[in-house]
Design a protein around this motif. Structure first.
Motif, mmCIF file in Angstrom:
data_model
loop_
_atom_site.group_PDB
_atom_site.id
_atom_site.type_symbol
_atom_site.label_atom_id
_atom_site.label_comp_id
_atom_site.label_asym_id
_atom_site.label_seq_id
_atom_site.Cartn_x
_atom_site.Cartn_y
_atom_site.Cartn_z
ATOM 1 N N THR A 22 20.394 -5.975 -20.573
ATOM 2 C CA THR A 22 21.434 -6.960 -20.936
ATOM 3 C C THR A 22 22.802 -6.501 -20.425
ATOM 4 O OG1 THR A 22 20.250 -7.615 -22.923
ATOM 5 C CG2 THR A 22 22.604 -8.082 -22.889
ATOM 6 N N ARG A 56 21.265 -11.922 -18.807
ATOM 7 C CA ARG A 56 19.985 -11.588 -19.440
ATOM 8 C C ARG A 56 18.916 -12.466 -18.794
ATOM 9 N NH1 ARG A 56 19.118 -9.690 -24.506
ATOM 10 N NH2 ARG A 56 17.510 -11.246 -24.827
ATOM 11 N N ASN A 103 16.013 -5.507 -21.806
ATOM 12 C CA ASN A 103 15.743 -6.938 -21.635
ATOM 13 C C ASN A 103 14.908 -7.183 -20.368
ATOM 14 O OD1 ASN A 103 17.240 -9.842 -20.542
ATOM 15 N ND2 ASN A 103 16.216 -9.793 -22.511
ATOM 16 N N ASN A 106 11.421 -6.448 -21.139
ATOM 17 C CA ASN A 106 10.837 -7.502 -21.978
ATOM 18 C C ASN A 106 10.389 -8.709 -21.158
ATOM 19 O OD1 ASN A 106 11.232 -5.910 -24.191
ATOM 20 N ND2 ASN A 106 13.185 -6.858 -24.765
HETATM 21 C C1 MLT Z 1 16.348 -7.937 -25.737
HETATM 22 O O1 MLT Z 1 17.132 -8.735 -26.224
HETATM 23 O O2 MLT Z 1 15.633 -8.155 -24.766
HETATM 24 C C2 MLT Z 1 16.284 -6.624 -26.439
HETATM 25 O O3 MLT Z 1 16.889 -6.700 -27.669
HETATM 26 C C3 MLT Z 1 16.868 -5.540 -25.653
HETATM 27 C C4 MLT Z 1 18.273 -5.822 -25.238
HETATM 28 O O4 MLT Z 1 18.454 -6.383 -24.189
HETATM 29 O O5 MLT Z 1 19.208 -5.466 -25.953
#
Ligand code: MLT
Length: 203
Positions: A22, A56, A103, A106
Motif C-alpha cells: 500500500t 493499492r 497488499n 494479497n
Molecule cells: C491490505 O490491506 O492488503 C493489508 O492490510 C496489508 C496492507 O496493505 O496494509
C-alpha cells in the motif's frame, strides 16, 4: 494498468510479476527482482485503486477488512492484464512468478485463489487470507513461498497458518519462512526467498 516491463536476458526464465505494498509504486520491488532472478523479464504493475492518494490493488473498508466485491473485480482485472501483457511483450503467459509484499501479496494470493494456471509460483511477503469460503483451483505444482512475521500485527501468525493450510489443501507446495520484525520486509527474508527461488526454479 500502469506498469513497467523490463526485457530479461533469459527468455526461458520465469517472468517476475512485481506487486508493491500500500502506498508503493511499480518501482519499489525492482531491487528484489535483481536479487532473485537478474536474468528474468520483469513486469511490475501499479495498483489501480487509490486510498487517500496511496496506490493499492483493491479497496478495503478498514485495516485488514477487504472490500470483497472490489477484490474479485480487481483480481479479474489483473488476470486479464496479464493475458494482454503476455501478448504485447511476447512472453510465455504460463511462466509468471509473482513477488508481492503486503497488499501486493494479497492480490497475488487472490489470483491463486481465483484462477487456475494464472501463476507458475509465488513469493508472498506478509500475505493475509485474501478471501474465505472459496473452492480453490488446483494448485498442484504451483510452489509458494510465504514470508511471515511471528509478531506481525497486520498478518497474524494464525492467519499465516490458515493461508498455508488453504494453499496446501489445494495442492500447492508451500514453504513458510518466519521472521520477528513485525510487518517489515527485511533483507534476511528476501535472502530466504531468493534461496527458495533458486532451489525451486533453477535446479
Ligand atoms: C491490505 O490491506 O492488503 C493489508 O492490510 C496489508 C496492507 O496493505 O496494509
Amino acid at each position: 494498468m500502469k506498469h513497467l516491463f523490463k526485457q530479461g536476458t533469459d527468455q526461458s526464465a520465469p517472468v517476475l510479476l512485481l506487486l508493491h505494498g500500500t502506498g508503493g509504486t511499480e518501482r519499489d520491488l525492482l531491487p528484489l527482482a535483481d536479487h532473485i532472478s537478474p536474468d528474468s523479464s520483469v513486469l511490475s504493475v501499479r495498483g489501480n485503486v487509490l486510498e487517500h492518494g496511496m496506490p493499492r490493488y483493491f479497496r478495503r473498508l478498514a485495516e485488514g477488512v477487504f472490500d470483497l466485491e472490489d477484490l474479485v473485480f480487481r483480481t479479474k482485472e489483473l488476470n486479464d492484464f496479464l493475458d494482454s501483457a503476455a501478448i504485447e511483450y511476447s512472453f510465455d503467459r504460463s511462466n509468471i512468478v509473482a513477488i508481492g509484499y503486503s497488499n501486493g501479496a494479497n492480490i497475488a494470493g487472490s489470483l491463486l485463489f481465483h484462477y487456475e494456471g494464472t501463476l507458475r509460483g509465488a513469493i508472498l511477503h506478509h500475505p493475509m487470507v485474501p478471501i474465505r469460503g472459496l473452492e480453490l483451483p488446483n494448485l498442484a505444482g504451483v510452489p509458494v513461498f510465504i514470508g511471515a512475521g511471528s509478531n506481525d500485527p497486520i498478518c497474524t501468525p494464525q492467519e499465516t497458518e490458515e493461508l498455508d493450510r488453504l494453499l496446501q489443501g489445494a495442492g500447492a507446495p508451500v514453504t513458510v519462512h518466519w521472521e520477528q520484525h513485525g510487518h517489515q520486509l527485511t533483507s534476511s527474508e528476501v535472502a530466504a526467498a531468493a534461496a527458495w527461488y533458486k532451489k525451486t526454479f533453477k535446479s
